[in-house]
Design a protein around this motif. Structure first.
Motif, PDB file in Angstrom:
ATOM      1  N   ALA A  12       0.781  -1.171  -0.038  1.00 38.57           N
ATOM      2  CA  ALA A  12      -0.052  -0.095  -0.135  1.00 38.57           C
ATOM      3  C   ALA A  12       0.749   1.316   0.115  1.00 38.57           C
ATOM      4  O   ALA A  12       0.618   2.244  -0.849  1.00 38.57           O
ATOM      5  N   GLU A  13       1.912   1.206   0.668  1.00 41.55           N
ATOM      6  CA  GLU A  13       2.884   2.346   0.836  1.00 41.55           C
ATOM      7  C   GLU A  13       3.517   2.527  -0.563  1.00 41.55           C
ATOM      8  O   GLU A  13       3.742   3.606  -0.920  1.00 41.55           O
ATOM      9  N   ASP A  14       4.081   1.417  -1.008  1.00 38.80           N
ATOM     10  CA  ASP A  14       4.703   1.636  -2.455  1.00 38.80           C
ATOM     11  C   ASP A  14       3.662   2.051  -3.461  1.00 38.80           C
ATOM     12  O   ASP A  14       4.213   2.985  -4.184  1.00 38.80           O
ATOM     13  N   ARG A  15       2.409   1.423  -3.387  1.00 39.26           N
ATOM     14  CA  ARG A  15       1.434   2.054  -4.548  1.00 39.26           C
ATOM     15  C   ARG A  15       1.170   3.509  -4.370  1.00 39.26           C
ATOM     16  O   ARG A  15       1.046   4.082  -5.278  1.00 39.26           O
ATOM     17  N   ALA A  16       0.902   3.856  -2.953  1.00 41.47           N
ATOM     18  CA  ALA A  16       0.729   5.140  -2.815  1.00 41.47           C
ATOM     19  C   ALA A  16       1.686   6.291  -3.354  1.00 41.47           C
ATOM     20  O   ALA A  16       1.776   7.226  -4.140  1.00 41.47           O
ATOM     21  N   ALA A  17       3.213   5.705  -3.109  1.00 35.61           N
ATOM     22  CA  ALA A  17       4.221   6.497  -3.409  1.00 35.61           C
ATOM     23  C   ALA A  17       4.342   6.588  -4.900  1.00 35.61           C
ATOM     24  O   ALA A  17       4.832   7.543  -5.682  1.00 35.61           O
ATOM     25  N   ILE A  18       4.060   5.532  -5.541  1.00 34.59           N
ATOM     26  CA  ILE A  18       4.153   5.398  -7.072  1.00 34.59           C
ATOM     27  C   ILE A  18       3.082   6.161  -7.877  1.00 34.59           C
ATOM     28  O   ILE A  18       3.181   7.133  -8.768  1.00 34.59           O
ATOM     29  N   GLU A  19       1.758   6.216  -7.017  1.00 34.84           N
ATOM     30  CA  GLU A  19       0.511   7.082  -7.595  1.00 34.84           C
ATOM     31  C   GLU A  19       1.125   8.355  -7.203  1.00 34.84           C
ATOM     32  O   GLU A  19       0.571   9.504  -8.168  1.00 34.84           O
ATOM     33  N   ASN A  20       1.598   9.021  -6.415  1.00 32.40           N
ATOM     34  CA  ASN A  20       2.105  10.205  -6.109  1.00 32.40           C
ATOM     35  C   ASN A  20       2.997  10.731  -7.300  1.00 32.40           C
ATOM     36  O   ASN A  20       3.173  11.838  -7.674  1.00 32.40           O
ATOM     37  N   LEU A  21       3.948   9.972  -7.457  1.00 32.27           N
ATOM     38  CA  LEU A  21       5.027  10.090  -8.559  1.00 32.27           C
ATOM     39  C   LEU A  21       4.153  10.318  -9.780  1.00 32.27           C
ATOM     40  O   LEU A  21       4.581  11.211 -10.557  1.00 32.27           O
ATOM     41  N   GLN A  22       3.207   9.533 -10.232  1.00 39.22           N
ATOM     42  CA  GLN A  22       2.677   9.709 -11.465  1.00 39.22           C
ATOM     43  C   GLN A  22       2.057  10.959 -11.679  1.00 39.22           C
ATOM     44  O   GLN A  22       1.671  11.673 -12.422  1.00 39.22           O
ATOM     45  N   ALA A  23       1.289  11.519 -10.158  1.00 38.34           N
ATOM     46  CA  ALA A  23       0.641  12.673 -10.225  1.00 38.34           C
ATOM     47  C   ALA A  23       1.493  13.938 -10.448  1.00 38.34           C
ATOM     48  O   ALA A  23       1.584  15.084 -11.198  1.00 38.34           O
ATOM     49  N   ARG A  24       2.826  13.951  -9.657  1.00 41.65           N
ATOM     50  CA  ARG A  24       3.714  15.083  -9.812  1.00 41.65           C
ATOM     51  C   ARG A  24       4.256  15.050 -11.234  1.00 41.65           C
ATOM     52  O   ARG A  24       4.520  16.117 -11.673  1.00 41.65           O
ATOM     53  N   TYR A  25       4.330  14.008 -11.885  1.00 39.52           N
ATOM     54  CA  TYR A  25       4.695  13.956 -13.324  1.00 39.52           C
ATOM     55  C   TYR A  25       3.798  14.705 -14.234  1.00 39.52           C
ATOM     56  O   TYR A  25       4.325  15.657 -14.922  1.00 39.52           O
ATOM     57  N   LEU A  26       2.482  14.478 -13.990  1.00 40.90           N
ATOM     58  CA  LEU A  26       1.443  15.148 -14.760  1.00 40.90           C
ATOM     59  C   LEU A  26       1.467  16.754 -14.407  1.00 40.90           C
ATOM     60  O   LEU A  26       1.178  17.538 -15.191  1.00 40.90           O
ATOM     61  N   PHE A  27       1.369  16.995 -13.047  1.00 38.40           N
ATOM     62  CA  PHE A  27       1.446  18.614 -12.581  1.00 38.40           C
ATOM     63  C   PHE A  27       2.474  19.146 -13.389  1.00 38.40           C
ATOM     64  O   PHE A  27       2.352  20.455 -13.765  1.00 38.40           O
ATOM     65  N   ALA A  28       3.884  18.613 -13.235  1.00 38.89           N
ATOM     66  CA  ALA A  28       4.945  19.145 -13.967  1.00 38.89           C
ATOM     67  C   ALA A  28       4.856  19.368 -15.352  1.00 38.89           C
ATOM     68  O   ALA A  28       5.043  20.407 -15.861  1.00 38.89           O
ATOM     69  N   MET A  29       4.245  18.418 -16.016  1.00 37.52           N
ATOM     70  CA  MET A  29       3.748  18.506 -17.338  1.00 37.52           C
ATOM     71  C   MET A  29       2.757  19.623 -17.614  1.00 37.52           C
ATOM     72  O   MET A  29       2.969  20.454 -18.643  1.00 37.52           O
ATOM     73  N   ASP A  30       1.659  19.654 -17.026  1.00 32.46           N
ATOM     74  CA  ASP A  30       0.506  20.347 -17.385  1.00 32.46           C
ATOM     75  C   ASP A  30       1.003  21.888 -17.138  1.00 32.46           C
ATOM     76  O   ASP A  30       0.430  22.798 -17.467  1.00 32.46           O
ATOM     77  N   PHE A  31       1.827  22.189 -16.235  1.00 27.74           N
ATOM     78  CA  PHE A  31       2.273  23.452 -15.617  1.00 27.74           C
ATOM     79  C   PHE A  31       3.541  23.834 -16.055  1.00 27.74           C
ATOM     80  O   PHE A  31       3.987  24.878 -15.937  1.00 27.74           O
ATOM     81  N   GLY A  32       3.830  23.332 -17.152  1.00 31.93           N
ATOM     82  CA  GLY A  32       5.144  23.492 -17.785  1.00 31.93           C
ATOM     83  C   GLY A  32       6.525  23.664 -16.938  1.00 31.93           C
ATOM     84  O   GLY A  32       7.075  24.671 -17.081  1.00 31.93           O
ATOM     85  N   ASP A  33       6.846  22.785 -16.169  1.00 27.76           N
ATOM     86  CA  ASP A  33       7.879  22.800 -15.328  1.00 27.76           C
ATOM     87  C   ASP A  33       8.886  21.695 -15.458  1.00 27.76           C
ATOM     88  O   ASP A  33       8.900  20.517 -14.755  1.00 27.76           O
ATOM     89  N   PRO A  34       9.826  21.912 -16.499  1.00 24.99           N
ATOM     90  CA  PRO A  34      10.777  20.844 -16.987  1.00 24.99           C
ATOM     91  C   PRO A  34      11.720  20.454 -15.569  1.00 24.99           C
ATOM     92  O   PRO A  34      12.104  19.488 -15.691  1.00 24.99           O
ATOM     93  N   ASP A  35      11.780  21.275 -14.862  1.00 23.01           N
ATOM     94  CA  ASP A  35      12.812  21.086 -13.887  1.00 23.01           C
ATOM     95  C   ASP A  35      12.269  19.992 -12.845  1.00 23.01           C
ATOM     96  O   ASP A  35      12.969  19.043 -12.634  1.00 23.01           O
TER      97      ASP A  35
END
Length: 181
Positions: free
Chosen positions: A34-57
């Motif tokens: 459950a902890e690994d899954r939550a951390a991976i889903e968090n990673l996926q969300a951060r990836y999308l936020f970075a893409m959608d808000f134009g933050d390559p860093d």
């Protein structure tokens, strides 16, 4: 009426102790997934936020140093190369004719993860909404799926490879088949 003997009481205590330990061990294993899954889903969300808000860093921090972004036109290898490609993506923050800036948002669903120690593979559908039209009305304008390879580095999950399929572009579309899980 017969009294309980010491061996019977000890056996009963041993059974209760075994059940308690088994229950705790099972829950610890579930919590780990459950902890690994939550951390991976968090990673996926951060990836999308970075893409959608134009933050390559921020975007490149979701990959390992030697990570691979695999898109329809080929593989992009390493954080610097990924950063350079993402930084060149069109910026919808500019406006024309007094319109407010257009925006787009990615969402993911149907997330399937297989975790094996410090490595994982995953698959998820993505879809995209944007408002790049004169009315700034939200419209569904794209979909596909991700196929991911991940690794846990210093307690943090990162993409080692992310393959993007986009069903709206022939060169990025899934060509069929189902990866072995």
């Amino acid at each position: 009426m017969r009294k309980l003997t010491i061996p019977f009481a000890a056996a009963a205590a041993a059974v209760l102790l075994t059940l308690a330990v088994t229950s705790m061990t099972s829950k610890a294993a579930d919590n780990s997934y459950a902890e690994d899954r939550a951390a991976i889903e968090n990673l996926q969300a951060r990836y999308l936020f970075a893409m959608d808000f134009g933050d390559p860093d921020l975007y490149v921090t979701t990959f390992t140093e030697d990570g691979i972004l695999d898109i329809g036109t080929g593989q992009i290898k390493g954080r610097k190369a990924i950063h350079d490609v993402i930084a060149k993506m069109p910026n919808s923050r500019t406006t024309e004719n007094g319109l407010r800036p257009a925006s787009g948002r990615h969402n993911i669903s149907n997330i399937v993860l297989k975790v094996n120690g410090n490595k994982a593979i995953g698959r998820a559908y993505w879809f995209h909404y944007s408002n790049n039209n004169p009315e700034r009305r939200g419209v569904f304008d794209g979909y596909g799926h991700y196929e991911d390879e991940l690794v846990k580095v210093n307690g943090q999950w990162l993409f080692t490879k992310r393959r993007i399929y986009n069903e709206g572009r022939a060169e990025w579309a899934h060509k069929g088949g189902n990866p072995a899980w």
